[in-house]
Write an enzyme that holds these catalytic residues in place. Structure first.
Site, mmCIF file in Angstrom:
data_model
loop_
_atom_site.group_PDB
_atom_site.id
_atom_site.type_symbol
_atom_site.label_atom_id
_atom_site.label_comp_id
_atom_site.label_asym_id
_atom_site.label_seq_id
_atom_site.Cartn_x
_atom_site.Cartn_y
_atom_site.Cartn_z
ATOM 1 N N ILE A 97 0.816 -1.219 0.000
ATOM 2 C CA ILE A 97 0.000 0.000 0.000
ATOM 3 C C ILE A 97 0.845 1.263 0.000
ATOM 4 O O ILE A 97 0.310 2.361 -0.020
ATOM 5 C CB ILE A 97 -0.970 0.020 1.200
ATOM 6 C CG1 ILE A 97 -0.214 -0.113 2.520
ATOM 7 C CG2 ILE A 97 -2.008 -1.076 1.074
ATOM 8 C CD1 ILE A 97 -1.111 -0.015 3.753
ATOM 9 N N GLY A 100 8.461 4.196 0.397
ATOM 10 C CA GLY A 100 9.159 5.475 0.366
ATOM 11 C C GLY A 100 10.306 5.450 1.345
ATOM 12 O O GLY A 100 10.294 4.696 2.317
ATOM 13 N N GLY A 101 11.294 6.304 1.107
ATOM 14 C CA GLY A 101 12.477 6.311 1.960
ATOM 15 C C GLY A 101 13.169 4.966 1.884
ATOM 16 O O GLY A 101 13.589 4.519 0.823
ATOM 17 N N VAL A 105 5.387 -0.484 2.990
ATOM 18 C CA VAL A 105 4.260 -0.739 3.870
ATOM 19 C C VAL A 105 3.259 -1.636 3.146
ATOM 20 O O VAL A 105 2.894 -1.374 1.994
ATOM 21 C CB VAL A 105 3.580 0.568 4.320
ATOM 22 C CG1 VAL A 105 2.429 0.265 5.274
ATOM 23 C CG2 VAL A 105 4.588 1.491 4.982
ATOM 24 N N ASP A 215 8.684 15.202 10.925
ATOM 25 C CA ASP A 215 8.331 15.054 9.504
ATOM 26 C C ASP A 215 6.834 15.234 9.336
ATOM 27 O O ASP A 215 6.156 14.415 8.724
ATOM 28 C CB ASP A 215 8.773 13.681 8.983
ATOM 29 C CG ASP A 215 8.760 13.622 7.447
ATOM 30 O OD1 ASP A 215 8.541 12.539 6.901
ATOM 31 O OD2 ASP A 215 8.943 14.677 6.808
#
Length: 856
Positions: A97, A100-101, A105, A215
C-alpha cells in the site's frame, strides 16, 4: 546498489585518490584496483566524472539525484513477488500500500487466531540490521508504543523476520491527506482550523512524552471517516527523535550527515543546516501545514530546484503573505480577507527561521489560534494599546459605536448648559418609556385574567393553559409595542415551560428573540434576558451545547450593564449548569464562583440566587466524586430553600433529588430513598402524570431501588421515566439514553447478559446522534458492551469493544478525572475475568455503573 556494493566502491575511491598523483595511467590504475571487474570500474569512473563537475551536480534537481538510488535499493530489497501471501510473524501480507524512503508498507492481517484485524506492516531492509540501525529500530518501536492518542496511529506489534528484516505492525488508517480532505469537502476556514487544532493536540501528546515527530506533512496526517465522524490520524512517528536521549538507554542518535530524515517542502531551517532537532522543529512544520491548509498552496515553491537552491530558499527567503498566497491559489475573496491580520501573524511566528523566535510550544500555537477565533488578542502580537483597542472594538462593535457617539455629543455640548438638560430629558424619557411598558404589561395581564372574576366567570372558570392560549390570541395586537410584546412572550414561554409544553415555549421564545434582534440594540439587557430564558429551555430539552452558546451571549451583554447585576448572577448560574452538563468542570466552577461574588455586591434584598448556585456547585463536586464538599454544599442549599418564606416545592424536590445522588454514591441507600420518595411525592402532588420534570426523580428512585435489589419496582420506574421523556422529547434525548443504560445495567444484575448487550448497543446508537465524535460517554458505551459480551464468555470480541472504549475515554479526559479511573478499573476487571493477570496489572476496582441524574 546495495550497501555492500557501496562499501566496496568507497574503498576503491579512497585507494584511487591515494595513488592519483603517481605517474600510473588512470584507466589502468582503476582497472587494477577493481581486480579486473570492468562493470565495477565503469561505476567508479562515472562517479569520478561527476566529481570533476561538482557545480553541475549541485545544480541538478534534488529529486533526480535521490530518486534513482532510493528506487534501486528499495526494488532490490523488496521485490514485488515477496509480498502477497508472505508471512511476517503472526501476520500474513496481502498487498503493498506504499513505499518510500527505506521501507515498504503492506496491508496485512493477523492469522494466528488471537484476533482478526487488518493492520499496516512496515518492513525495513536487511541493510538495517547493523547494531546502530537495530538500536534505531528499537527506539522507533519504543516511541510508537508510548504514544496512545485518538489522533495518533498506534503500534500493535514489532519484531525481526527470519531473514533479518525488522518490521512494525501498526493501526491501519484508511484516509486521505488532511489538505486533500479539506479541499474535497470544501471545508471553511473555521473547519480547517478546528481540524488543525486536533493535529496540534496529537503533537502536544507526543511532546509531553518527550517525542518529536520532525516530519509533519499532509502525507503523514490523514483524515479517516469513522462511525463517529471524521478523525485526524498522525502517521510515521517512526522517524521521531527522543528529546531525552541521554536518559533513554535504547536510543541511538541519528544525526550523522546523510541521515537527516525530512521532506524538503516542510523541512525547518535547522534540519537543512543539520542542527539539533527539537519541539521547535515540529512548530515550524505545523506552521507550514497551517499555511497550506489556509492558503491552498505551500509557502515555498521548490519543486524541480537543485539542492543548493532548496537550501537557499528555506534558509534565506520568506514566504508570500498568507492572503497573497491564497489569492494566487484562487481562494474566494471572503477567505482571503479572513487570512489577514492575526492568522497571518500566527503563521509567520510559527515559521520563524530562528527556533527560539517561534512559539515556545505547540500548545501556545493552538491557544493563539483559539484566541484569534474568539476575538481575543493573540500572544504573537505585542499587546499595544492600539492593538488591544482594535480587538475590543471588533468584539464589541455596537457598544463602541454607541459609546463613541455619546462621547461626541458630550464634547459638542460640554461648552453649553444644554448638555445637562439633554441628559435630564433623556433620563425622563427612559423612565417614561419603562413606566409605559410596565403599565401596558399590567393592563394586558389584568384584562387576560378578568375571566377569573367570580362576578363574571362561568360555572367552570378557565384553567391556566386555557388562559395562556387565550393570551396568545391577543398578543398580535401589540406589534406596535415590541418591548411590551417581547416581555409578555418571555413570561408566557416560562409559563408554558413550567407546564411541560416545551414546543410552545420554544416557538414563543423564537418570536421574542427575532423581534428583539430586529428592533433593539444588540447589547440591550432585554435581549440578554431572553437569551438566558431560551438557554434555560434548551437545558430542559437536553440541547446543552446550544444552551451554553445562548448563555455565553447573555453573560457577555449583561457584564456591560451595571444595573443588571441580579440578571447577571442568574445568567452565570445557568451558564455554569450548562457547562457542568458538558463536562466543562473548570469553566463551570469559575462561573459559579463569579456568580457568588457578583451577588455579594447586590443589596441584601436581591441576594436570592445563592441557594441555587450552591446546588449547582454541589452537583459538580459530586460528578467529580468529591463527596465531602458536595454533601456540604447541597445540604446548605436545601437548608436555604426550606427557610424561604414562600418555599417552592418543586425547587425543594430538585435539591432533595440531587442530595440523594450523593448519598447513593456513598452507599447510603436508606437516606437516599427517604429523600427521593419525599421529592417524588412533592412533584406528583403538583404536576400532571406525564410532566417532564418528574422524569429525573423517578429515574433516581429507580437507581436507588436497583442498588437495594428491588429489581421489579426499579424496572417499572425506569419504564415510566422513558414513557414520560418520549412523550415530551421524542425518541432521542440524553435522559432517554441515560435511562436505557440503567435498564441495561439492571439486565446485567439479573444475569440476562445478551439482553444487556443489545440494550447497551441501543444506548450507543442514541449517544452517537446526541454527542460529538469521541465523547467519553460513547467510550463508556463501548466498554459496557464489552462487559456484557465478556459475561457471555466472548472475550476476544469483548476485548475489541473494551479497548475501543478505553482509547476514547483516555483521549477525552484529563489524567486525574474520576471517570478515567473508573474506566481503568473496568479494564482491569475484564482482563482478570479473562485470566490474563499481566494485562490487568495496575488498575483499580470500578464502582457501580448505574447512573443517577441531577436536575429537575
Amino acid at each position: 546498489m546495495n550497501a555492500d556494493r557501496w562499501t566496496q566502491i568507497e574503498r576503491i575511491l579512497d585507494a584511487y585518490f591515494d595513488h592519483e598523483k603517481e605517474d600510473a595511467d588512470p584507466e589502468e590504475l582503476l582497472l587494477d584496483l577493481c581486480d579486473g571487474d570492468e562493470a565495477l570500474r565503469d561505476e567508479v569512473s562515472a562517479l569520478l566524472d561527476a566529481e570533476s563537475d561538482v557545480d553541475a551536480v549541485l545544480e541538478r534537481d534534488a529529486a533526480s539525484l535521490a530518486a534513482p538510488i532510493a528506487e534501486e535499493i528499495v526494488a532490490e530489497e523488496f521485490p514485488d513477488e515477496d509480498a502477497a501471501g508472505a508471512r511476517i510473524g503472526p501476520y500474513e501480507l496481502e498487498e503493498e500500500i506504499g513505499r518510500g524512503g527505506m521501507s515498504v508498507v503492506y496491508r496485512g492481517r493477523r492469522v494466528d487466531g488471537q484476533f482478526d484485524r487488518e493492520v499496516a506492516i512496515k518492513l525495513l531492509p536487511r541493510a538495517f540490521s547493523s547494531e546502530r540501525r537495530i538500536a534505531r529500530f528499537r527506539a522507533e518501536r519504543q516511541i510508537l508504543a508510548q504514544l496512545k492518542h485518538r489522533s495518533i496511529a498506534s503500534m500493535l506489534d514489532g519484531g525481526v523476520t527470519e531473514s533479518g528484516r525488522p518490521f512494525l505492525a501498526m493501526e491501519l488508517v484508511e484516509g486521505v491527506p488532511i489538505t486533500a480532505y479539506c479541499d474535497e469537502n470544501d471545508c471553511s476556514v473555521e473547519e480547517r482550523l478546528a481540524m488543525f487544532e486536533d493535529v496540534c493536540r496529537a503533537v502536544e501528546h507526543a511532546h509531553r512524552r518527550l517525542v518529536v515527530h520532525r516530519d509533519l506533512k499532509p502525507g503523514n496526517i490523514l483524515v479517516a471517516e469513522t462511525a463517529d465522524g471524521p478523525v485526524v490520524k498522525l502517521l510515521d512517528f517512526g522517524i521521531a527523535k527522543l528529546l531525552d536521549e541521554d536518559e533513554a538507554e535504547w536510543t541511538a542518535p541519528v544525526t550523522r550527515t546523510g541521515e537527516y530524515l525530512m521532506t524538503p517542502q516542510y523541512a525547518a531551517p535547522e534540519q537543512v543546516r543539520g542542527e539539533a532537532i527539537t519541539t521547535a522543529t515540529d512548530v515550524y512544520q505545523l506552521g507550514v501545514l497551517l499555511f497550506e491548509l489556509l492558503a491552498g498552496v505551500r509557502p515555498f515553491r521548490i519543486e524541480g530546484r537543485s539542492l543548493t537552491e532548496i537550501e537557499r530558499v528555506i534558509l534565506r527567503t520568506d514566504p508570500d503573505p498568507l492572503p497573497d498566497a491564497a489569492k494566487r491559489a484562487g481562494r474566494p475573496d471572503e477567505v482571503i480577507r479572513s487570512l489577514r491580520g492575526d492568522l497571518q501573524t500566527i503563521v509567520g511566528k510559527a515559521m520563524r527561521k530562528e527556533p527560539d523566535r517561534r512559539y515556545p510550544s505547540v500548545e501556545a500555537l493552538r491557544t493563539d489560534i483559539r484566541r484569534s477565533q474568539t476575538g481575543l488578542p493573540i500572544e504573537a502580537r505585542p499587546l499595544t494599546f492600539g492593538y488591544r483597542t482594535r480587538k475590543f472594538v471588533r468584539r464589541n462593535r455596537p457598544v463602541v459605536i454607541g459609546g463613541a457617539l455619546v462621547l461626541v455629543l458630550l464634547i459638542v455640548y460640554l461648552a453649553t448648559v444644554t448638555v445637562q438638560r439633554q441628559r435630564i430629558a433623556e433620563e425622563r424619557d427612559r423612565v417614561r418609556m419603562e413606566a409605559q411598558t410596565s403599565e401596558a404589561v399590567t393592563e394586558y395581564l389584568v384584562d387576560l385574567f378578568r375571566a377569573t372574576d367570580p362576578n363574571r366567570a362561568a360555572t367552570n372558570p378557565p384553567t391556566a393553559p386555557e388562559l395562556l392560549d387565550d393570551g396568545l390570541g391577543r398578543i398580535d395586537a401589540l406589534d406596535d409595542q415590541p418591548r411590551v410584546q417581547t416581555r409578555l412572550l418571555r413570561v408566557m414561554a416560562l409559563a408554558y415551560q413550567n407546564l411541560g409544553e416545551y414546543p410552545t415555549a420554544d416557538s414563543l421564545l423564537n418570536i421574542a428573540v427575532q423581534t428583539q434582534e430586529a428592533t433593539l440594540d444588540p447589547r440591550d439587557p432585554e435581549l440578554a434576558i431572553t437569551y438566558r430564558v431560551q438557554g434555560g429551555l434548551r437545558m430542559h430539552q437536553g440541547a446543552y451545547a446550544e444552551a451554553e452558546s445562548l448563555l455565553v451571549r447573555s453573560v457577555d451583554i449583561l457584564s456591560d450593564d451595571a444595573p443588571a447585576g441580579a440578571e447577571l448572577v442568574l445568567a452565570l448560574d445557568r451558564l455554569a449548569d450548562a457547562q457542568t452538563a458538558l463536562n466543562q468542570n473548570e469553566e463551570a466552577k469559575t462561573n459559579y464562583r463569579r456568580a457568588l461574588s457578583t451577588e455579594e455586591t447586590l443589596p441584601p434584598t436581591e441576594r436570592v440566587q445563592r441557594s441555587s448556585i450552591l446546588h449547582g456547585l454541589g452537583i459538580l463536586y459530586g460528578e467529580e466524586d468529591d463527596f465531602v464538599p458536595a454533601e456540604s454544599l447541597l445540604t446548605e442549599s436545601l437548608r436555604l430553600h426550606r427557610e424561604r418564606p414562600n418555599v417552592r416545592p418543586l425547587t425543594l424536590a430538585r435539591v432533595m433529588s440531587s442530595l440523594s445522588v450523593i448519598h447513593m454514591k456513598q452507599q447510603e441507600l436508606d437516606e437516599a430513598e427517604t429523600l427521593l420518595r419525599e421529592a417524588l411525592s412533592l412533584k406528583r402532588e403538583r404536576l400532571d402524570p406525564g410532566h417532564p420534570r418528574l422524569a429525573s426523580t423517578i429515574n433516581n428512585l429507580a437507581v436507588c431501588l436497583e442498588r437495594k435489589k428491588k429489581y421489579d419496582e426499579a424496572e417499572s420506574l425506569y419504564r415510566e421515566t422513558i414513557e414520560i421523556l418520549r412523550a415530551n422529547h421524542g425518541d432521542v434525548h440524553p435522559g432517554i439514553a441515560s435511562t436505557l443504560s440503567n435498564i441495561a445495567s439492571l439486565s446485567m444484575r439479573r444475569g440476562d447478559f445478551q439482553q444487556a448487550e443489545q440494550r447497551y448497543r441501543d444506548v450507543l446508537a442514541m449517544d452517537r446522534q446526541l454527542l460529538p465524535p469521541g465523547h467519553f460517554y460513547i467510550g463508556n458505551d463501548h466498554m459496557r458492551i464489552g462487559q456484557a459480551m465478556a459475561r457471555q464468555n466472548q472475550f476476544v470480541e469483548a476485548e475489541t469493544e473494551i479497548l475501543k472504549g478505553w482509547e476514547m475515554i483516555e483521549a477525552s479526559l484529563d489524567s486525574g478525572a474520576p471517570a478515567l479511573d473508573r474506566a481503568r478499573s473496568q479494564v482491569k476487571e475484564f482482563y482478570e475475568a479473562w485470566g490474563r493477570p499481566d494485562e490487568a496489572a495496575g488498575f483499580e476496582t470500578p464502582p457501580d455503573t448505574t447512573s443517577a441524574t441531577t436536575g429537575d
